[in-house]
Enzyme design. Sequence first.
Site, short mmCIF file in Angstrom:
data_model
loop_
_atom_site.label_atom_id
_atom_site.label_comp_id
_atom_site.label_asym_id
_atom_site.label_seq_id
_atom_site.Cartn_x
_atom_site.Cartn_y
_atom_site.Cartn_z
N HIS A 348 0.77 -1.24 0.00
CA HIS A 348 0.05 0.10 -0.09
C HIS A 348 0.98 1.29 0.11
O HIS A 348 0.31 2.31 0.21
CB HIS A 348 -0.89 0.10 1.11
CG HIS A 348 -1.94 -1.03 1.03
ND1 HIS A 348 -3.49 -0.86 0.51
CD2 HIS A 348 -1.96 -2.04 1.70
CE1 HIS A 348 -3.82 -1.66 0.82
NE2 HIS A 348 -3.38 -2.93 1.46
N LYS A 527 -8.17 13.83 4.52
CA LYS A 527 -7.36 12.61 4.48
C LYS A 527 -6.38 12.67 5.77
O LYS A 527 -6.30 13.59 6.39
CB LYS A 527 -6.56 12.49 3.15
CG LYS A 527 -6.04 13.82 2.77
CD LYS A 527 -5.46 13.74 1.44
CE LYS A 527 -6.49 13.98 0.24
NZ LYS A 527 -6.30 12.49 -0.56
N ARG A 528 -5.40 11.81 6.01
CA ARG A 528 -4.35 12.04 7.00
C ARG A 528 -3.41 13.28 6.58
O ARG A 528 -3.37 13.39 5.42
CB ARG A 528 -3.51 10.65 7.10
CG ARG A 528 -4.20 9.57 7.88
CD ARG A 528 -4.46 10.00 9.12
NE ARG A 528 -3.62 10.31 10.11
CZ ARG A 528 -3.09 9.28 10.93
NH1 ARG A 528 -3.71 8.07 11.20
NH2 ARG A 528 -1.97 9.30 11.75
N LYS A 533 0.89 14.31 0.98
CA LYS A 533 -0.40 14.85 0.77
C LYS A 533 -0.50 16.48 0.45
O LYS A 533 -1.69 16.71 -0.23
CB LYS A 533 -1.45 14.17 1.59
CG LYS A 533 -1.42 12.80 1.80
CD LYS A 533 -2.44 12.06 2.75
CE LYS A 533 -2.44 10.36 2.97
NZ LYS A 533 -2.87 10.03 2.18
N THR A 635 -8.74 6.49 -1.97
CA THR A 635 -9.66 5.89 -2.22
C THR A 635 -10.84 7.04 -1.97
O THR A 635 -11.98 6.93 -2.47
CB THR A 635 -10.25 4.82 -1.27
OG1 THR A 635 -9.62 5.31 0.09
CG2 THR A 635 -9.53 3.50 -1.53
N LYS A 639 -14.46 8.38 -3.93
CA LYS A 639 -15.77 8.50 -3.27
C LYS A 639 -16.40 10.06 -3.83
O LYS A 639 -17.53 10.27 -4.14
CB LYS A 639 -15.60 8.76 -1.75
CG LYS A 639 -15.39 7.19 -0.95
CD LYS A 639 -14.90 7.06 0.44
CE LYS A 639 -14.11 5.93 0.66
NZ LYS A 639 -13.19 6.10 1.82
C1 NBG Z 1 -2.69 3.76 2.08
C2 NBG Z 1 -2.21 4.47 0.98
C3 NBG Z 1 -3.37 5.11 0.00
C4 NBG Z 1 -4.26 3.88 -0.58
C5 NBG Z 1 -4.54 3.01 0.72
C6 NBG Z 1 -5.46 1.74 0.42
C7 NBG Z 1 -1.08 2.90 3.90
C8 NBG Z 1 -0.09 2.33 4.18
N1 NBG Z 1 -1.55 3.15 2.41
O1 NBG Z 1 -2.94 5.64 -1.03
O2 NBG Z 1 -1.55 5.72 1.35
O3 NBG Z 1 -5.41 4.25 -1.24
O4 NBG Z 1 -3.55 2.45 1.26
O5 NBG Z 1 -4.41 0.99 -0.48
O6 NBG Z 1 -2.39 3.22 4.49
#
Ligand code: NBG
Length: 797
Positions: A348, A527-528, A533, A635, A639
């Site tokens: 991920h 988002k975080r 980001k 994701t 949405k």
């Molecule tokens: C996150 C990514 C996102 C991705 C999601 C689901 C982690 C380690 N990674 O870009 O930063 O959409 O995983 O795949 O949380």
Amino acid sequence: MTSADMKSAILHHLVYTLGKDAGHAQVYDWRMALSYAVRDRIVDHWFESTRRSYAEKCKRVYYLSMEFLIGRLLQDAIINLRLEDITLDALSELKLDYKALLEDEPDAALGNGGLGRLAACFMESMATLGLPAMGYGIRYENGLFRQSFEDGRQIEEPEDWLSQTDPWEFVRPEVSIDIGFGGHVQEMGNRANWYPSELLIAMGHDTPAIGWKGRWGNTLRLWEARPMRGFDLARFNRGDYAAAAEPEALARTLSRVLYPDDTTEQGKELRLKQEYFFTAASLRDILRRFESEYNDLALLPRKAAIQMNDTHPAIAGPELVRLLHDERGMDFDEAVAIARKTLSYTNHTLLPEALETWGEARMGRLLPRHMQLIDRIDDLERRENGPRAIASHRDGKVHMGTLGFVMSHKVNGVSALHTELMKTTVFKDLNELHPGRIVNETNGVTPRRWLLASNPRLSGLITETIGEGWVDDLEQLAKLEPFIDDTAFLDRFAAAKRANKDDLARWFASELEVSVDPEAIFDIQVKRIHEYKRQHLNLLETIAHWLEIRDNPNHGWTPRVKIFGGKAFPGYLFAKEIVHLTNDIAKVLNSDPLTSRYLKVVFPPNYNVSLAERLIPAADLSEQISTAGKEASGTGNMKFALNGAPTVGTLDGANVEIRELVGADNFFLFGMTADEVEERRKIEGHAARAIAADPRLARAIETIRSGRFSPEDPGRYRGIADNLEYQDYFMVCSDFTDYWRAQREIDTAFLDRAHWSRMAALNTARSGWFSSDRTIHGYMADIWHAEAAPLVADAAE
Ligand code: NBG
């Protein structure tokens, strides 16, 4: 079921399960009673699904994940069982407010962000498709911390979602598995016995995951850590109360907190223990189930597919080998071969600091047998691949990404770009050794939660226009295309969006005491908080725009509300400063009489699944502005597009695929590509050059540096300004000018409302591919080689 049945079921549970009299019941009691009434409707479908999996000897999929960001479950269950109308009727007879009951439910924040929410969407999709599957994770007593702001600073408090009874879980004391740590290994030839020095128990808690129309139900099994020996009565009797409770407290620590971080490796022993704890418990449970049905271990890969969600469960490789080889006597090479055919791994992130490693000393101390097995797996790799083989155990560390890779038959990325970058960067050598092992499965989101349930106005319009088939076949949204130039349809589309914005504006007013104009562009970045980001790119543009409005306040500016949401990892100081800066900017801008009717900043605290459900339907614009090459997929981006918000974004992660599908005209592209970023980074002083070339950028950075947003502490943001000017690893400055251009195009485009609505509607109509049902079909075909079972009866029939 009729609404009268529902009403009596609610009253029954109120009295006999909760022991409350209707005259004295509080919102909590009613919410619990409703939850139990709904849960009763799930159980038969759930059991029937399990029976069918056994009867049909189905292959099962096991999804191992440290995180399941499931959020609230009541509405999900009501919607999937299609009980909404009768529930509304029953509640109105009882004079209860449906929304208030839904909002009383704690948001189960058992995850950090995308990775955990993806796991939750996958659980829902697997159930909808009728794929026999089980999720395995940890039942964190305190999920992700709760965020609040104090003078603009982030404050973290423990999330206490379990302080109330969770009506969805079934406790399974009979599913209790011993888990060991430490101790010593006694080798007997090739095999070995491991004698751990510390033992605790993993106890299962099952939550049903019910699919669309209740036609299939799977289980999410979360492990709670319990002490082997509970309370120490002898010590208690001696008056040593704290010591008496110690075994329990120590064990509980293991399932107490979710590490509040999704991108940096914690390096904490506790985290490694958590990883082994839930992985080992899950594998033992899986083998027990398998052995209750089959007596030939060679069949395992044909009957079970185990997905490792990121490297957190990557210890599954050596653990499965240990169970097969040490405990069941299988030849080592064969055990590895079987484990590999059963296991697969999803990556991920490519951020180097997020690729987990564990020091050999720590690993050897906690998991001595696994350390030996990892070395033997490395030997086998060398035997199979010669000198090019890559060892998981190297430079004094165990590299969990390598281990996950070598112990899997398939390794997948989460978007097309991310998968290509995996092949050319972190897993370049491994990919050359094992061509074809890396595959792509672009992420998706469940349309039941993220459109049907959370955006009833838009989903109602869609169903009226094209029928209900889209709910479990999202590509049917394409049937909206013929209506795109139909002004009646577009007007209704725009009206739904506007009503959602009105709702959000009212919520801002009541909860945050901020008034916003629903006519403005609702521009959202949630988002975080992370440098990659680039929330600070958004902030710089906000400041530059604000200064420009101040220079010329009577020019007809397009009003905008910039909405931010997200948590910063408590130890990530830069991210926490970004949070603080955002709040400080909001304070200055929102009270500026010259500009506030054109530009406001709102930062609701504690971004979580429920807040996402509130914000996304009201968005006009989706900010997906990461440095190209850094966001694996995203994701949230999907949405927003699905809910009719065009993206302003870089060519990163799944943005690339979103843009291809919705069309370049319906996407505001800016910024460097991943390759250009790498090139640009080689240029010395790239940030200073970008600043010199763009007076707006220079002025925005100077404004931050000058203390304009923190007059009481003028030096507060010097660090951010310096970082931008002298380091800027994430290329904020180099992308600023183009981002500014895109934002001004958006201002202009928004003035033509009909055109904007058309663009928004096209985003919805063309987002059907981003359903997690499609993603799961991909995993089934390419990785799991598993098939759906015959569905059980439709709950509504
Ligand atoms: C996150 C990514 C996102 C991705 C999601 C689901 C982690 C380690 N990674 O870009 O930063 O959409 O995983 O795949 O949380």
